[in-house]
Motif scaffolding. Structure first.
Motif, PDB file in Angstrom:
ATOM      1  N   ALA A 176       0.804  -1.225   0.000  1.00  0.00           N
ATOM      2  CA  ALA A 176       0.000   0.000   0.000  1.00  0.00           C
ATOM      3  C   ALA A 176       0.834   1.271   0.000  1.00  0.00           C
ATOM      4  O   ALA A 176       0.275   2.369  -0.047  1.00  0.00           O
ATOM      5  N   GLY A 177       2.156   1.147   0.064  1.00  0.00           N
ATOM      6  CA  GLY A 177       3.007   2.324   0.008  1.00  0.00           C
ATOM      7  C   GLY A 177       3.007   3.175   1.255  1.00  0.00           C
ATOM      8  O   GLY A 177       3.378   4.354   1.201  1.00  0.00           O
ATOM      9  N   MET A 178       2.627   2.604   2.401  1.00  0.00           N
ATOM     10  CA  MET A 178       2.605   3.348   3.661  1.00  0.00           C
ATOM     11  C   MET A 178       3.840   2.978   4.482  1.00  0.00           C
ATOM     12  O   MET A 178       3.912   1.887   5.049  1.00  0.00           O
TER      13      MET A 178
ATOM     14  N   ARG B 258      -4.545  -6.389  -5.509  1.00  0.00           N
ATOM     15  CA  ARG B 258      -4.357  -5.530  -6.677  1.00  0.00           C
ATOM     16  C   ARG B 258      -4.818  -4.101  -6.385  1.00  0.00           C
ATOM     17  O   ARG B 258      -4.228  -3.135  -6.870  1.00  0.00           O
ATOM     18  N   ILE B 259      -5.862  -3.990  -5.575  1.00  0.00           N
ATOM     19  CA  ILE B 259      -6.310  -2.648  -5.193  1.00  0.00           C
ATOM     20  C   ILE B 259      -5.265  -1.982  -4.296  1.00  0.00           C
ATOM     21  O   ILE B 259      -5.003  -0.778  -4.416  1.00  0.00           O
ATOM     22  N   LEU B 260      -4.633  -2.758  -3.416  1.00  0.00           N
ATOM     23  CA  LEU B 260      -3.601  -2.193  -2.559  1.00  0.00           C
ATOM     24  C   LEU B 260      -2.420  -1.677  -3.373  1.00  0.00           C
ATOM     25  O   LEU B 260      -1.875  -0.608  -3.082  1.00  0.00           O
ATOM     26  N   THR B 261      -2.001  -2.434  -4.387  1.00  0.00           N
ATOM     27  CA  THR B 261      -0.907  -1.953  -5.228  1.00  0.00           C
ATOM     28  C   THR B 261      -1.325  -0.712  -6.008  1.00  0.00           C
ATOM     29  O   THR B 261      -0.495   0.158  -6.285  1.00  0.00           O
TER      30      THR B 261
ATOM     31  N   ASP C  60       0.537   2.867  -6.080  1.00  0.00           N
ATOM     32  CA  ASP C  60       1.065   3.446  -7.314  1.00  0.00           C
ATOM     33  C   ASP C  60       0.256   4.618  -7.854  1.00  0.00           C
ATOM     34  O   ASP C  60       0.824   5.507  -8.487  1.00  0.00           O
ATOM     35  N   ALA C  61      -1.050   4.598  -7.646  1.00  0.00           N
ATOM     36  CA  ALA C  61      -1.880   5.665  -8.225  1.00  0.00           C
ATOM     37  C   ALA C  61      -3.172   5.793  -7.428  1.00  0.00           C
ATOM     38  O   ALA C  61      -4.260   5.446  -7.908  1.00  0.00           O
TER      39      ALA C  61
END
Length: 357
Positions: free
Chosen positions: A73-75, A231-234, A238-239
């Protein structure tokens, strides 16, 4: 959007991945039983070595848990040490009750406490202690994450807030009046479920439980990677703005993976304490949480298996360097970090990816 390397390998080379995974798992299962061999046997390992490897595997679980929130999730969390420590303290409370019997723990007697605080209720029971191991880190992560994600705090501000959280927890647990042993924490454990904590058979059981939890953590990450949720977490990583434009609300996805990561850290802490024999507020030190982020970055963020390699490499090197070069071990670890940053920007696991230089 990139996929975790464990999933990529499983798709491109399923047989090789399966053989390597089963071989490593079999080696970890066999390893603790080597401690039962006679000391003069060539394959025998000491209980100290078994404890060291078990401790490193607990750190590896923390690395996987952090990779779930940072790699997916980029956190970037710089406060996962508090969840690890809270799980350890919950298990420590049970172990202290086992050591003290019907009376209060020794540190409370030293402070002239005649009865246990209310939050120690039920800690003499193992099942309730395990509920606390899961519930306390999970509830803290749930409350903190709900306010943070509701306020759309992200990026460096989120990292600073998580670091402040673990620092506040460390300061709180350092105080003697909180009922958690102050600076010394909990130690002097004797039994767990009626078995001696120092017995070799108990150490073997704890080691195998740690291996099982590590495998479970990796399986959870692998299952998430295959699912729509992963896939939603990625996409959040990313966006996130595009994801919101498509009609998704990322708050719920972030909160779930954040809470799950905290629970895994709590379980790792619960297995860490009886193996190492102590838990104190220093486990909540912000530097410990930063070091966990280094494990993930060193091994390879967003790869699941990479953080395991990172945790094993850093902590194994730390143990080795502190023995052979106690005065310069920090220098050598620093050189490792600099070298990986300069030459392996995608981590050690990036060596197995095409196009990495």
């Amino acid at each position: 959007m990139t996929m975790p390397m464990t999933l990529t390998l499983a798709r491109k080379a399923p047989r090789i991945t399966c053989v390597l995974g089963l071989t490593l798992l079999l080696a970890l299962i066999i390893l603790p039983f080597l401690a039962l061999l006679p000391v003069d046997h060539p394959l025998a390992i000491s209980v100290w070595t078994l404890t060291l490897v078990g401790k490193i595997l607990c750190y590896a679980i923390v690395a996987v848990a952090l990779d779930l929130v940072w790699g997916y999730a980029g956190m970037l969390s710089l406060g996962h040490g508090i969840f690890f420590a809270l799980g350890g303290y919950a298990m420590g409370m049970y172990l202290m009750r086992q050591a003290s019997g019907e009376g209060v723990p020794a540190f409370m007697s030293f402070l002239s406490w005649t009865e246990l605080p209310w939050f120690w209720w039920g800690t003499q029971y193992f099942l309730w202690a395990m509920v606390l191991v899961v519930m306390v880190p999970g509830l803290l992560a749930l409350v903190f994450g709900w306010f943070a994600f509701r306020s759309k705090i992200k990026g460096v501000y989120f990292s600073i807030m998580t670091q402040a959280l673990t620092f506040a927890g460390m300061l709180l647990f350092f105080r003697n009046e909180t009922g958690f042993g102050g600076n010394n924490g909990f130690t002097g454990f004797t039994t767990i479920l009626g078995f001696s904590v120092t017995a070799t058979t108990t150490r073997i059981a704890l080691f195998l439980a740690t291996v099982l939890l590590l495998v479970l953590a990796l399986w959870i990450g692998w299952a998430l990677a295959r699912s729509k949720f992963g896939r939603i977490l990625t996409a959040v990583r990313d966006a996130e703005n595009r994801l919101m434009f498509c009609g998704y609300d990322p708050k719920g996805f972030k909160l779930l993976v954040w809470t799950l990561s905290a629970v895994l850290c709590g379980l790792a802490g619960a297995l860490y304490v009886p193996q190492v024999g102590i838990i104190n507020p220093s486990e909540m030190s912000p530097t410990n949480s930063i070091e966990a982020a280094i494990w993930v970055a060193l091994g390879g963020r967003g790869t699941l298996i990479g953080p395991v390699f990172g945790a094993v490499l850093v902590n194994g090197a730390k143990s080795w360097f502190t023995v052979i070069m106690p005065e310069y071990w920090q220098l050598f670890l620093g050189l490792i970090f600099i070298g990986v940053t300069l030459f392996l920007p995608r981590g050690v696991i990036g060596l197995f990816r095409k196009g990495d230089k």
